[in-house]
Design an enzyme around this catalytic site. Structure first.
Site, PDB file in Angstrom:
ATOM      1  N   GLY A 165      27.989  10.850  35.034  1.00 42.70           N
ATOM      2  CA  GLY A 165      27.011  11.814  34.549  1.00 42.70           C
ATOM      3  C   GLY A 165      25.604  11.341  34.834  1.00 42.70           C
ATOM      4  O   GLY A 165      25.146  10.377  34.224  1.00 42.70           O
ATOM      5  N   ALA A 166      24.922  12.017  35.770  1.00 46.17           N
ATOM      6  CA  ALA A 166      23.579  11.601  36.175  1.00 46.17           C
ATOM      7  C   ALA A 166      22.513  12.508  35.585  1.00 46.17           C
ATOM      8  O   ALA A 166      21.519  12.832  36.234  1.00 46.17           O
ATOM      9  CB  ALA A 166      23.473  11.574  37.705  1.00 46.17           C
ATOM     10  N   TRP A 207      20.396  11.032  30.091  1.00 45.34           N
ATOM     11  CA  TRP A 207      20.947   9.923  29.330  1.00 45.34           C
ATOM     12  C   TRP A 207      21.789   9.017  30.213  1.00 45.34           C
ATOM     13  O   TRP A 207      21.713   7.787  30.116  1.00 45.34           O
ATOM     14  CB  TRP A 207      21.740  10.461  28.150  1.00 45.34           C
ATOM     15  CG  TRP A 207      22.238   9.457  27.153  1.00 45.34           C
ATOM     16  CD1 TRP A 207      23.455   9.472  26.541  1.00 45.34           C
ATOM     17  CD2 TRP A 207      21.549   8.304  26.620  1.00 45.34           C
ATOM     18  NE1 TRP A 207      23.577   8.411  25.666  1.00 45.34           N
ATOM     19  CE2 TRP A 207      22.423   7.684  25.693  1.00 45.34           C
ATOM     20  CE3 TRP A 207      20.301   7.749  26.838  1.00 45.34           C
ATOM     21  CZ2 TRP A 207      22.078   6.521  24.996  1.00 45.34           C
ATOM     22  CZ3 TRP A 207      19.948   6.596  26.136  1.00 45.34           C
ATOM     23  CH2 TRP A 207      20.820   5.995  25.233  1.00 45.34           C
ATOM     24  N   LYS A 248      27.745  13.596  23.119  1.00 44.73           N
ATOM     25  CA  LYS A 248      27.675  13.981  21.708  1.00 44.73           C
ATOM     26  C   LYS A 248      27.976  15.470  21.571  1.00 44.73           C
ATOM     27  O   LYS A 248      27.147  16.304  21.927  1.00 44.73           O
ATOM     28  CB  LYS A 248      26.289  13.670  21.142  1.00 44.73           C
ATOM     29  CG  LYS A 248      25.921  12.191  21.163  1.00 44.73           C
ATOM     30  CD  LYS A 248      24.522  11.953  20.646  1.00 44.73           C
ATOM     31  CE  LYS A 248      24.139  10.477  20.667  1.00 44.73           C
ATOM     32  NZ  LYS A 248      22.757  10.238  20.202  1.00 44.73           N
ATOM     33  N   ALA A 260      16.405   9.422  25.978  1.00 37.84           N
ATOM     34  CA  ALA A 260      16.609   8.863  27.316  1.00 37.84           C
ATOM     35  C   ALA A 260      15.328   8.257  27.878  1.00 37.84           C
ATOM     36  O   ALA A 260      15.347   7.158  28.454  1.00 37.84           O
ATOM     37  CB  ALA A 260      17.141   9.946  28.256  1.00 37.84           C
ATOM     38  N   LYS A 311      24.260  16.264  14.199  1.00 34.06           N
ATOM     39  CA  LYS A 311      22.794  16.160  14.054  1.00 34.06           C
ATOM     40  C   LYS A 311      22.092  17.119  15.006  1.00 34.06           C
ATOM     41  O   LYS A 311      20.965  17.564  14.737  1.00 34.06           O
ATOM     42  CB  LYS A 311      22.332  14.720  14.263  1.00 34.06           C
ATOM     43  CG  LYS A 311      22.686  14.092  15.607  1.00 34.06           C
ATOM     44  CD  LYS A 311      21.640  14.296  16.673  1.00 34.06           C
ATOM     45  CE  LYS A 311      22.093  13.713  18.003  1.00 34.06           C
ATOM     46  NZ  LYS A 311      21.084  13.898  19.063  1.00 34.06           N
ATOM     47  N   THR A 325      16.145  13.130  16.064  1.00 27.47           N
ATOM     48  CA  THR A 325      16.316  14.398  16.762  1.00 27.47           C
ATOM     49  C   THR A 325      15.623  15.548  16.048  1.00 27.47           C
ATOM     50  O   THR A 325      15.238  16.524  16.683  1.00 27.47           O
ATOM     51  CB  THR A 325      17.817  14.712  16.929  1.00 27.47           C
ATOM     52  OG1 THR A 325      18.500  13.536  17.348  1.00 27.47           O
ATOM     53  CG2 THR A 325      18.040  15.779  17.971  1.00 27.47           C
ATOM     54  N   ARG A 378      15.541  18.010  22.862  1.00 30.58           N
ATOM     55  CA  ARG A 378      15.769  19.341  23.435  1.00 30.58           C
ATOM     56  C   ARG A 378      16.275  20.312  22.373  1.00 30.58           C
ATOM     57  O   ARG A 378      15.927  21.494  22.377  1.00 30.58           O
ATOM     58  CB  ARG A 378      16.745  19.255  24.606  1.00 30.58           C
ATOM     59  CG  ARG A 378      16.139  18.647  25.853  1.00 30.58           C
ATOM     60  CD  ARG A 378      16.979  18.933  27.071  1.00 30.58           C
ATOM     61  NE  ARG A 378      18.273  18.282  27.024  1.00 30.58           N
ATOM     62  CZ  ARG A 378      18.521  17.057  27.468  1.00 30.58           C
ATOM     63  NH1 ARG A 378      17.529  16.341  27.979  1.00 30.58           N
ATOM     64  NH2 ARG A 378      19.726  16.544  27.418  1.00 30.58           N
ATOM     65  N   LYS A 381      19.085  21.434  31.968  1.00 33.86           N
ATOM     66  CA  LYS A 381      19.290  20.425  30.934  1.00 33.86           C
ATOM     67  C   LYS A 381      20.090  21.030  29.781  1.00 33.86           C
ATOM     68  O   LYS A 381      20.068  22.240  29.561  1.00 33.86           O
ATOM     69  CB  LYS A 381      17.946  19.886  30.444  1.00 33.86           C
ATOM     70  CG  LYS A 381      17.157  19.149  31.526  1.00 33.86           C
ATOM     71  CD  LYS A 381      15.820  18.673  31.007  1.00 33.86           C
ATOM     72  CE  LYS A 381      15.034  17.962  32.098  1.00 33.86           C
ATOM     73  NZ  LYS A 381      13.691  17.519  31.624  1.00 33.86           N
TER      74      LYS A 381
END
Length: 332
Positions: free
Chosen positions: A8-9, A12, A107, A138, A189, A246, A253, A277
């Site tokens: 996963g790029a 994060w 998450k 991140a 969360k 968060t 986000r 995103k």
């Protein structure tokens, strides 16, 4: 020297690859689902789409070849969006060797099944599983700003190995054997962060924000305990720590999406503006309610957030309905 494959790029995944490379002592591979993004990362050394401004060290191999990425990796760190984890794991499951560790840093709660990420992994493979969670933007992790997170596994030796392999002067890991509590803290969360953003977008002030966050952790804790988690876990980094970050941080986000909802914008328009995103709370809200229904747990904030997201309810009406609920004891 251990071999770590980061799957996963996004922001994060890229930040974790940068952190691990800064620490040294590993052979690192970063896998991107997008061949174009992988090529751009190799050419520029910068993730211009998801994490601009931070250089990926040259000794991190970047690839879009999934089987090649996991070949002979000791640890496979999954940082895909939660709803894509099953697809990615199903593709590599036949290629896994028995001792390869699967570490989830995603998450969320899976749609329809309402499974946590470690449960999704366990439904596909019998490999050792751990989870990584906690308060961690991140951008700040990539910048080397001191960060503390949690690694959880039912196997203490696995947690201790990850703790040793990932810890650095800028990243501190604590261990925990409460996988359920750690995962649900990290997933839920995001739902409360959406709600916190709504409060900000409506300009309701600090009293409202503090009440929302406090009752949010109570809501998260109720469900986590019902699912077998420990109350004290939700008082730690993966609970209150991640929630406060968060719900209050400008880099969140989920909070940003909530702010725009509070200002009256519609969800499709807001999501289009994220440019690919992911705000995990948008998908996790309905899944959280499904999980809560399964265990008979009341989650009023989550219910109202779901109504705003998916039933076109006015944010002001949602807040009004929360305030009008019958009185109750704080700790019941």
């Amino acid at each position: 020297m251990s071999r770590i494959a980061v799957l996963g790029a996004g922001a994060w995944g890229t930040a974790l690859a940068i952190s691990l490379a800064r620490r040294g002592g590993h052979e690192l591979t970063l896998w991107s689902h997008s061949a174009a993004l992988a090529e751009q990362l190799r050419e520029t050394g910068e993730n211009l789409q998801y994490l601009p401004g931070y250089t990926l060290p040259m000794d991190v191999e970047v690839t879009s070849d999934l089987p090649g990425a996991i070949f002979e990796a000791d640890t496979i760190l999954c940082v895909t969006p939660a709803q894509h984890l099953r697809e990615v794991l199903s593709e590599i499951a036949p290629l896994l060797t028995r001792n390869q560790v699967i570490l989830s840093a995603s998450k969320g709660i899976e749609d329809t099944t309402f499974l946590r990420m470690s449960q999704v992994i366990a439904s596909i493979t019998s490999n050792p599983v751990g989870v990584l969670s906690g308060p961690s933007f991140a951008q700040e992790t990539a910048a080397g700003i001191p960060t503390a997170v949690v690694v959880a596994s039912a196997d203490p030796s696995l947690s201790q190995t990850i703790q040793k392999d990932f810890s650095s002067p800028s990243l501190r890991l604590y261990t925990n054997d409460d996988v359920t509590g750690v995962e649900l803290g990290g997933a839920l969360k995001n739902v409360i962060a959406l709600s916190s953003g709504v409060i900000h977008g409506l300009n309701l002030g600090n009293n409202s924000a503090a009440a929302l966050i406090t009752r949010g952790i109570a809501e998260i804790t109720r469900l986590a305990v019902a699912c077998g988690g420990r109350r004290q876990t939700l008082a730690g980094l993966s609970g209150i720590g991640d929630l406060v970050l968060t719900c209050t941080g400008s880099l969140s986000r989920n909070r940003t999406v909530g702010i725009e909802l509070g200002r009256g914008r519609k969800l499709p328009e807001i999501m289009a503006g994220l440019n690919g995103k992911v705000a995990e709370g948008v998908r996790s809200t309905a899944a959280a309610l499904g999980l809560a229904a399964r265990y008979g747990v009341e989650m009023p904030i989550t219910e109202q957030m779901d109504a705003i997201l998916h039933k076109d309810k006015s944010p002001r009406e949602a807040i009004k309905d929360l305030m009008a609920r019958p009185g109750r004891d704080e700790y019941v």
